[in-house]
Each structure stands twice: as C-alpha cells, then as structure tokens.
Design a protein around this motif. Sequence first.
Motif, PDB file in Angstrom:
ATOM      1  N   VAL F 159       0.857  -1.175   0.000  1.00  0.00           N
ATOM      2  CA  VAL F 159       0.000   0.000   0.000  1.00  0.00           C
ATOM      3  C   VAL F 159       0.898   1.231   0.000  1.00  0.00           C
ATOM      4  O   VAL F 159       1.955   1.246   0.646  1.00  0.00           O
ATOM      5  N   ALA F 160       0.519   2.242  -0.775  1.00  0.00           N
ATOM      6  CA  ALA F 160       1.282   3.487  -0.817  1.00  0.00           C
ATOM      7  C   ALA F 160       0.300   4.632  -0.936  1.00  0.00           C
ATOM      8  O   ALA F 160      -0.868   4.434  -1.288  1.00  0.00           O
ATOM      9  N   ALA F 161       0.761   5.827  -0.624  1.00  0.00           N
ATOM     10  CA  ALA F 161      -0.127   6.983  -0.697  1.00  0.00           C
ATOM     11  C   ALA F 161       0.626   8.174  -1.239  1.00  0.00           C
ATOM     12  O   ALA F 161       1.839   8.303  -1.026  1.00  0.00           O
ATOM     13  N   ILE F 162      -0.110   9.041  -1.915  1.00  0.00           N
ATOM     14  CA  ILE F 162       0.513  10.231  -2.475  1.00  0.00           C
ATOM     15  C   ILE F 162      -0.523  11.348  -2.535  1.00  0.00           C
ATOM     16  O   ILE F 162      -1.729  11.087  -2.625  1.00  0.00           O
ATOM     17  N   SER F 163      -0.044  12.585  -2.443  1.00  0.00           N
ATOM     18  CA  SER F 163      -0.957  13.719  -2.579  1.00  0.00           C
ATOM     19  C   SER F 163      -0.893  14.266  -3.999  1.00  0.00           C
ATOM     20  O   SER F 163       0.131  14.156  -4.674  1.00  0.00           O
ATOM     21  N   CYS F 164      -1.997  14.809  -4.450  1.00  0.00           N
ATOM     22  CA  CYS F 164      -2.054  15.505  -5.735  1.00  0.00           C
ATOM     23  C   CYS F 164      -2.888  16.756  -5.482  1.00  0.00           C
ATOM     24  O   CYS F 164      -3.533  16.890  -4.443  1.00  0.00           O
ATOM     25  N   GLY F 165      -2.914  17.634  -6.459  1.00  0.00           N
ATOM     26  CA  GLY F 165      -3.742  18.820  -6.287  1.00  0.00           C
ATOM     27  C   GLY F 165      -3.895  19.550  -7.592  1.00  0.00           C
ATOM     28  O   GLY F 165      -3.217  19.234  -8.570  1.00  0.00           O
ATOM     29  N   ILE F 166      -4.827  20.489  -7.574  1.00  0.00           N
ATOM     30  CA  ILE F 166      -5.005  21.324  -8.754  1.00  0.00           C
ATOM     31  C   ILE F 166      -4.465  22.702  -8.410  1.00  0.00           C
ATOM     32  O   ILE F 166      -4.967  23.361  -7.491  1.00  0.00           O
TER      33      ILE F 166
END
Lengths: 238, 238, 238, 238, 238, 238
Positions: F159-166
């Motif tokens: 399991v891994a996690a990452i942030s993204c955004g506009i």
Amino acid sequence: MRPSGRAPDEMRAIDIQTGFTRHAEGSVLISFGDTRVLVTASVEEKIPPFLRGKGEGWVTAEYSMLPRATHTRGSREAAKGKQSGRTQEIQRLIGRSLRAVVDMKKLGERQIVLDCDVLQADGGTRTAAISGAWVALRLAVDKLMAEGKITADPIEGRVAAISCGICEGTPVLDLDYDEDSSADADANFVLIEGGKIAEAQATAEGACYDEEGLLRLLRLARIGCDRIFAAQAKAVGR
Amino acid sequence: MRPSGRAPDEMRAIDIQTGFTRHAEGSVLISFGDTRVLVTASVEEKIPPFLRGKGEGWVTAEYSMLPRATHTRGSREAAKGKQSGRTQEIQRLIGRSLRAVVDMKKLGERQIVLDCDVLQADGGTRTAAISGAWVALRLAVDKLMAEGKITADPIEGRVAAISCGICEGTPVLDLDYDEDSSADADANFVLIEGGKIAEAQATAEGACYDEEGLLRLLRLARIGCDRIFAAQAKAVGR
Amino acid sequence: MRPSGRAPDEMRAIDIQTGFTRHAEGSVLISFGDTRVLVTASVEEKIPPFLRGKGEGWVTAEYSMLPRATHTRGSREAAKGKQSGRTQEIQRLIGRSLRAVVDMKKLGERQIVLDCDVLQADGGTRTAAISGAWVALRLAVDKLMAEGKITADPIEGRVAAISCGICEGTPVLDLDYDEDSSADADANFVLIEGGKIAEAQATAEGACYDEEGLLRLLRLARIGCDRIFAAQAKAVGR
Amino acid sequence: MRPSGRAPDEMRAIDIQTGFTRHAEGSVLISFGDTRVLVTASVEEKIPPFLRGKGEGWVTAEYSMLPRATHTRGSREAAKGKQSGRTQEIQRLIGRSLRAVVDMKKLGERQIVLDCDVLQADGGTRTAAISGAWVALRLAVDKLMAEGKITADPIEGRVAAISCGICEGTPVLDLDYDEDSSADADANFVLIEGGKIAEAQATAEGACYDEEGLLRLLRLARIGCDRIFAAQAKAVGR
Amino acid sequence: MRPSGRAPDEMRAIDIQTGFTRHAEGSVLISFGDTRVLVTASVEEKIPPFLRGKGEGWVTAEYSMLPRATHTRGSREAAKGKQSGRTQEIQRLIGRSLRAVVDMKKLGERQIVLDCDVLQADGGTRTAAISGAWVALRLAVDKLMAEGKITADPIEGRVAAISCGICEGTPVLDLDYDEDSSADADANFVLIEGGKIAEAQATAEGACYDEEGLLRLLRLARIGCDRIFAAQAKAVGR
Amino acid sequence: MRPSGRAPDEMRAIDIQTGFTRHAEGSVLISFGDTRVLVTASVEEKIPPFLRGKGEGWVTAEYSMLPRATHTRGSREAAKGKQSGRTQEIQRLIGRSLRAVVDMKKLGERQIVLDCDVLQADGGTRTAAISGAWVALRLAVDKLMAEGKITADPIEGRVAAISCGICEGTPVLDLDYDEDSSADADANFVLIEGGKIAEAQATAEGACYDEEGLLRLLRLARIGCDRIFAAQAKAVGR
C-alpha cells in the motif's frame, strides 16, 4: 548578616506535632519556622500494578500547596486540572527519599501513601515534607507492627532533608523565603542518619558554584539534619 | 439516643481560631467537633471578566478535602485532573452564601477568594466552611477598611450554616459522619443573623419527608446558627 | 402582573411526547412552555463498581444543554473538555430524585441511565428534566417487565419537580427565563405523588426570605406537581 | 568490567550533527553512543507574560521521548493528554541549565525555545539534550547576530552535562541503559566550561553514598564534560 | 435486494423542518429516513484570532451525537472530557463544506457557528448535517440581510452531501446503519448545485475498489444531491 | 511551471532508510523531498478490548509532528494536553490504510503500532507516513515470521499513498508546502499495488472541481504510487 538575623549555620525552630489529624495511620504537622506542612501516612492494602505478584510493598508521596500558603494566592491545581511540573518534581523526590530507608519485602504487599500538604510556606517546604513524612511513616509502620500485620521492621533508618544555599557569597543553612528568592545557589540534601547521602541537588540560580561551595553546603546540611534527626526521635519517642 | 450521646438539638463544640496562617488577609481554623476546616480570605485587586467596568466587586469560594481528611483516603483531585461534582456543588454554595450578605458596590472593583480546605472531616464540612468563611471575610474586610481602601462596610450581616437531618424518625441538629451516612433525610440551611434564610436544601436519602419535617429541621437550624453567630462574634471581637 | 401574563399559581403548558426517538428503552420530549428537554432511558446490563455483588441496580442521570438552546450560544462542554459545576449539580439532582422512588433490589443488577438533553431553554430545565425522566424510566421499566426481566415493579410512585420563586415580593409558580433571571429567590421542589418531599432547594438571589416565604413556595410547588403528575399519568396511559 | 567493556572514566562516542533539519534557527542531532536526541532552537519574537516590559529575553525547553525510542514502546504523552512528572522534571532542568549561561538583557525581548526530542534512548537522554541544546542555541544566536538583531553576544560560556553513577561499588562515567537501570547511585552534572557547576543531582537508587562518592562522581563528570566541550567547539567551528 | 427494500439509487425520505428551535438565527431539524439531526446557525459578532483585521468572516461547525442516538448508548463526550477523533473529523468536514460556498468578504467580520446535534442515528449523520447546515446558514444569512447588516449575499450556491457505498458488489445510495456497517466501501460526497464537487471521500472497508466503482458512486451521489437540493429549495422557500 | 521547477507528473526524490533506530521491530526514515518522517513498527502481544477472544490481531497508528518540523514552531500537543483534530484525522487514515492489506486472522492475537513522527515537514506528511509505515510493518512481520511466531504471511500486498492537487488549473503530483498552501484542490490517494483504491479524499480549497479533475488526479496518483511501490520493494529487498 542574614535577613532573619540567624547565624549562617543556624536553623529555624523545628516543631513536630504528631496526631494532628485523627483518621490517618500516621499524622504529623511539621514546622521549620513559619513553614508548616501537614503530612499523613495512609496504609492501603493494595499495590501499584507494576509490583503485583512480587511480594513487595511500595511507598509513594503526593505534595500540594494550599492556594494561600504563600504571600500571594496561587491558583488551585485541582481547579486548573493539572499538577505543575514543580509539584510533580517535589512529590517524586519525597517518595524516592522515603523509599531509600524502607525494605519493601518486609513491608509486604501494601502501599503507604504520604500526603504532604503545605499549610503555610516560608521556604524549605519540600525538606520539611520529607522530614515530617519520615515521622508519619514511622507512626504508620508502628501501628502495622502493633497490629501484627508486619513482624520485622521495614524501616532501616531515619531520613531527613534540609535546604542550604549561597547568599551573597556565604553558604547558609535552612533558607527562608526571603533568602530563597535571592540566593545565588540553592541546594537540597536528603541525608540518612549515620552520614550517608540519599539525594543531593544543588542548582545555580544567579551564579554558578564550585566544588568547595558544594562541600560547604553539604557540611551545613549535616548540621541541619542532625538537629532534625533529634526532633524526629523525640516525636516518635525513641 | 444519638450515637454521640448528644440531645437532638445539641450541637458539637464550635471552635474558631483566627490567624491560623499568616499570609492571608483573613485566616480561620474552624471546628465543629472533629470537623476542621481551614479557611483563608485572599483579596485580589482584579475582578472576573463578566464584571469589568461595572464598579462592583466579587466574592467567590473554592473547596477541597485533603485526601486523608476522611476515614479512608480519597484520591487527590489535582492528581485526577478534575474536581468532582460534589466539590463544585459545595464551592458554588459557599460563594453564593457569602455573597448574600455583601454589597458588591461597597466592596469596589476587587475580588475576595475564600479557600476552604478540610483538614479533617466528620460530617458538616460545607456548613463549617460557610460559617468559617464569614469570619475570614470579616477579617479581610476589616483590613481593607483599616487600610482605607474601603470606606463603607460592604458586609451587611452575619451568615452561618448548619446541617440537620432526620435519623430514625427524629429530627436532629449538626450531624456527624455516623449520623450523616445513615440519615433518612439530610438538610443544610444557610441563615442570616436576624432570621432570614439565604439557602435551604433538604434531601431525602432513605425516606421522603413532609412539610412538618422540613419545618422542624429549619427550627433546629435556627438553634444551631444562633450558637454559631455567637462564636463568630466572639472570634472577631464584636 | 407576571411578564407572561400568567397568574401567580399558573403553570405554563405541559406537553409530554413519548417515543420521540426510537432506539432508547424509554424516550420522551417534555415541554414546560418553551423549555423542551429530550430524555432517554437506557437500560444497561451492568452496574457501577461500588454496587457489584450486592444484588441491586442503579439509576443515574446525565444532563446537557445544546449550545444554542439559549438566547446566546454557550460553549459546548465536550469541546471545552469539562462539564460545568452547574451541569454536574443538575445531573446529580436528577439522579437522586429518580432514585427516591425506585426499589433497587427489585430493579436487579442493571443500571438505567437517564440522558436529559435540553433542546430549548426558557427556565426550569432541571425540573422539566426530572419530570420527563420519570416518564422515560416508567417506559423502560414497563419494557423490562413485559420482557419478563423484572417481575415486581421497582417504581414505588411518581416523582415530579417544579421551580417557584419570589418575584417583586410575590411567590410565583414555574418561572420562565425572564422571571428566573430577576427573581429575589429561586426554589426547586421535587415531590412524590401523595405529598412527600424528595428534595427542597430554595436560594436567595437578591433578597433573603423567611419561613412563611418558604412555605408559600412549597404550596405553589404542590399545585404545579399535581398538574405534572396528571400529565405523566396520561403520557404513560395509567 | 562495565557491560560495554568501557573503562570507568571512558565516555561513549559523541557525535554532533548540525543542520539536521532545516526550518529551525538552530538544529542539532546529538549522539552519546546509541542515545540520539534531535534538538531544535526556535527564536520567537515574543516573551512569556511574567517578563513583559522588563527588556529581557527568555530561554526555555521542552523534552519528549518518541514512543519507541525505548526497548518497549511507551505510551505517547499527547495521546494520554498529559506530560509525565519525569518529562516535566527533565525539561525544567534543560531550560535552567541553558539559562545559566545566557545574559537575558543582551538577548533582548525574545524567547528561544529548545525542543529536545529523543529519537533513540540508551541512557543519558537529558544530558545529551542539554549538551546538544547549547549547540542549537549557539547556532540560533549566531544567526540573530548575523542578522543584526543582537549586537552583544548573550551567551557567556559553554554548558555541558553528563551522567555518572556508582555501579557495583565503582564510580563510572556516562551510563548506558544497562548500567543506569542497575546502578546503586545515579548522578547528573551540568558544568560550565572553566570549572563551575550549574547543577548537581545525585540520587541513591539501591544504596546511599557518601561525600567521597559524590566527589568522585563530580571528577568523572569533569572528564566527560571536557570531551563534550571539545565536541561542541568543533560543531560550531570555534 | 437492499435490507430496506430500496432500489440501489433510491434515497430515504428527506424531511427538513425549519424553525425547530426559536433562539438560533437559523434552526433546522433534518431527517434522512430515521437519521435526524438538529442544526442551528448562531451569528456571533466576533471572529477567530487568525482572521482579525482582514475584513473577513468565518463559518465553522460543531458536531455531536446524543448518547442514546444510537442502538446502544455511547458515552457522553462532555463527561469523558474529550471529543473523539471521529467527532473532530466530522465537524471539520462540515465546516469546510459550508465554507466552500461562502464569500467571507461579503459575510463581513462575523462568525456563523453551525451546531449539528444528532438526535437519532441511522447512518449518514454527517451528510444530513451538511445538508441541513446549508439551510440553517441560509436562514441566518437571510436574517442578517433583512436586518441590513449584510448587503451583498455571501452565499454563492447550494451545497449538499450524501453517502454511497458498495454493498455485496452493488453501488447503492444513502446507506442506512445496517448497510453502513456491512459495506465493502463507504463514500461521502459533498456536491455544489450545478455539478461541481467540494469533497469526495471514499474508503475501502472490506474490499478495495477501482476507478469504475468510484465513478459509479459519484453518479449515485449526483442523483441523491439533486433530491436534497430540491428539498433545501422548498425549505427556504426559493 | 511549478515553484519547484518539477513537471506536473514529477515526484520529489523518494528515500527510504531502514533500521534508522534500533529498538523497534521495524524502523524507517522515509523522505519525499524535504518531508521526512520516522516510522517505527512496535509488536505488542496484546490486543484492544473490542477484539478479545476473536483470534484476530490489530494494526493501528499514531501520528505527530515535532514542534519545529514546520516553518514556524507549532505548540507541542503533549504540552497542550490534547491532540488536534488534524492529528487524529491523519492517524485514523494511516491505520485504516494499513489494515486494508493485512489479514488479521493470520496476524494472530497481537497488535502492531505504527508510530509516525514527522521530523521535517514540506507537504505530504500523511502520504509519506503511510508509504513508510508499510515498510516498517513489512519489516516487523518479517521478524515475526523469522521467529516462527507467524506462519502464513498476513500482508496481502503493498500500500502506498501520495498527494495531488489542482494548482492554477493544472493537476500536479506530490505537492510541497508552497503548492499545498495555494492549491485550489487537494487530494490524497491510498492505492494498493495492482490498481485498487483503498482511500480517495479530494477536497476543494479555493475552487470546486469536476469529475474530470478527480480522474486526472487519480491518474497522477497512480504514477506516483508506482514509484513508491518500487522504492518500497527496494527497501525491503524484494
């Protein structure tokens, strides 16, 4: 000259009144001059979780200052919802000091709680608390022995404590509030009758000190504790 | 026959020792038999936020029981991190009772805090606290007047409090712990010298009571408070 | 003339709506005029530690005001992290009042918790809570009996509560917020159907009162509680 | 023979890594063997309320141990909702030790907070924290001076701290966890470069000690602190 | 077949009752089937410290569940002395969702607090709270505009929220408690009238989901929110 | 152009250092650019009360930020006496994300606690924590398997996690602090190796987004998580 007119190695009057309250197994009102601390020893037939099943007892302490024990009213810790760092530091010191003279195996699986409540403060409240707590503990243990709950005496000796400090360059014994708040260095010694040291704490407040200073403070503490040992002996009748 | 051998309308010995501690503007050790409460009055030249700018003062109280004031040790509220509902209920009652006899305009923009610390408990701690608090307040106000900080006396009269109860069908005055824990009904009255009532609280514990019972309790309270008013007068020297 | 135009002995409209929420064993929305309290009774098959092994049950209460139940928003106690003294005082009173009519042996080893949440406040929230709590308790006990978990009815009678006060010299019944905040004296009575008193609390706010005043308040309370007893009977269908 | 194979007066490897994190005005990762403490110094252009208007600054410290810095996981103080007595005692000691070498007038009306977070513990965390905090403080003050916010250097000298103890009768320097948990006596010394003492604390754990023991511990501390002073000098490049 | 017999894209009955309590500037009782939340909007002419002097307002929310809103009684957060992580997470979501449609400059330097108290819970309490909070906010802002305190409408559009989930492989709309506690995935969407998304949260409970699943949940949410927008419009009369 | 000069789908450097501390069963220092989080996995041979007797284990997480991990010092949660809503929300997310890939039956009746302490923050601390926690968990489980305490591997995948955004209309991957504080929308995705989604959270900050925006963020997250899966594989050696 000290503000109180005392000689550098002169203690304030010590007074130890036993049986000040009647419910506790041991109860003492101890005074070092205007500093007055009510100490009760409560025997509880239970022990803290970390000791269960070891066949040993425990001695612990709680400390508090009544809000108006001091010159200006302090806030009540119960109302604020937490004990200050100073309170916790002091009650840990009191418990540790008393445990230094108790054989926990002989005490058996029970706990003695020493409640030290300062009714009036004029410097040296923690040392008066320790010195009085020994008397309250002695009375509570005597009661346990008289009731046959303990056979061998778990108390291995007397313990007493006194503050000293360096005021305007001079080491002095048993600081009152005036001296305490202006001392360059401030120390508390917890001594065992016979000469051993259970705890030494010496803190520079305004000016750091040297080895010679530390030793001179320790020597004053011995003078003071000898007087306290005598008062303790008299209070417990032996 | 009451457990203590007292007659139904007989109070325990009242003792009021002023000046028990030296820092507070008013300090009193009050005893109702074995119940002993240390009350200090502290004058603070500040007021709570809700009163700012109104030209009025405030009187408030805090109450606490030393852990071993009782037969078995209770936990210390400062260590638990909160005051019990009982403590808060009592300190609210004490503050309200004292405010009933104080003219806040005459007191001026300052606060008097009444700290009531129970050193030993044997029933009736809240009523002893109120009765002693009046003396501590009187001493603190006298000091303010002597210093010229207040010109007109803000204290409009004496206030005292006493517990009564119905034990095995009989209304009795000034319950000690034994009676208190077995009473069918338990009441506390706060009375003003001259006959008025500041507060009446009567609680059924084991059996509900009727109007006649309530009135008989009130009459006992008048007998008790008259004795307390006399002790208060003697304590403050007028 | 009262601000609301009511006669001195005139209560506000009482409304008791049962089954207001569906999960609780008993659920009631009670209104005294604009004061509206949601009371639920929760049956828990466990008892507090101090009762273990005694074969008895327990009834207790919790009280809270929604932040905007009042004219201006109050802070939320859960967010502040502690319940106010007022909250604790009220929930202790509610629990004590209900316990006055319950036979704990017959209830058996279970606890009933009465949650009293004030949705809208206009004076008299604690008395509405007590009066509604009796209905919620009655419904929960009826359910336990219908399920065969209890055989003998543990509820010994009805209990109701009402506030009274002295406003501009006149004793009046069932104060709303306007009267409550300006009354000279403020009283709460908890009565048992049949005439006995479970609790009487009368507090001077602006002016102390006398024995005659106390009795007149009690007589008003009897008028009010009789109306509440009738509403309770109708709500539970007997 | 010590468990680690070290000679009685032999310290563990000291390592001081500056700039370990990048936001703080001063940031240091200090290691005494396997004990590793991250210390940051944060400059805040505000002072605590008790200093307002005095034209003086303040230096204070906070201490924490990551839950799994130790052999078995300890609970997180933020989750428990309070700092332990041990934590408070240590952070008071760190702040006091650093204040012993700072001229608060020269610092000006600002506060420097030293956050000491123990990443890995193997005995001596408080002494590593003090020794590292001096470096973080030095870096933060250098930055303030480089920015022209401070003209005269407020740091009057170096301060370092080391633990010593009596293990199986032998005084030893810089205890690791194994020694610390079995020592008869346990001491912490805070020394000023040049020889003065800022703080001495020596506690009997299993056996009380005498004056000669205290002096031998102090002499070991001098050896240890001299090594730390050298490492500090190298870390800050002078 | 869903436990409730509903079709996969079928919502429960929505009911919005305005003016449920009378003190708040906006007051709404919103129901999604058996889930009932009382929302009040309180206008306060003050703003949080971080906004002072910026000429902007603030909208925030608090959330709580009455102890017996649920099948079994939960403990009261005010009595425990802290809000759970779940409560804090929900109230942060509610505040954020409402702020997404408010122009803080137009609101001016005042705060609107949305108190969301769950009277009865059957799944979807946070989405009912958000949907009801928009109505309460609308009512409060209308009042401010009617009073002339605000000239330009700060509310830029409607916001509504709904839960969806994947139950036994099928995406379904508006989960009740039975579905919520057994769903493989559980999502909450906060949508703006017109089609934009303010917040999407989709959590795998028993089985992870894929992009297609996420999109199908979002499409269900659009169906649900359209029904809520219509109910909101009807409730505020436009 | 992004402030960091990165392309929209370009991640910061990922670094995973295992064995950063030595006591924990699993220990990792993970960096996403300047964001650095220390994660330890602690195996405890006990389970939370709600799981007793079910033959299952538990995985939970705690999260904290060192006070000066950030640009300006934040207050220490242990000193304030409570964890913020943000902290609780994050630690609940971390625990839930890891539980998505663990078979609790195979783990057996034990608990693994993942402590995530942010040493330095530059955006994306929660996603770095989740990604690092998987490595720490893997190491701890490997140790349990090597010791023979577990026979079948309870970890079902990565399991891994990452942030993204506009940001200014453009979807970008792995936001640093500068971008995070100015993004129009901010999302965090928790993905399972192979393509499934464990958690999706997308929040509008300045401007609401549409379905296409959500999908573009999810596609960026897939790119980022693939890089993290590779780094995890390398760190654990398979």
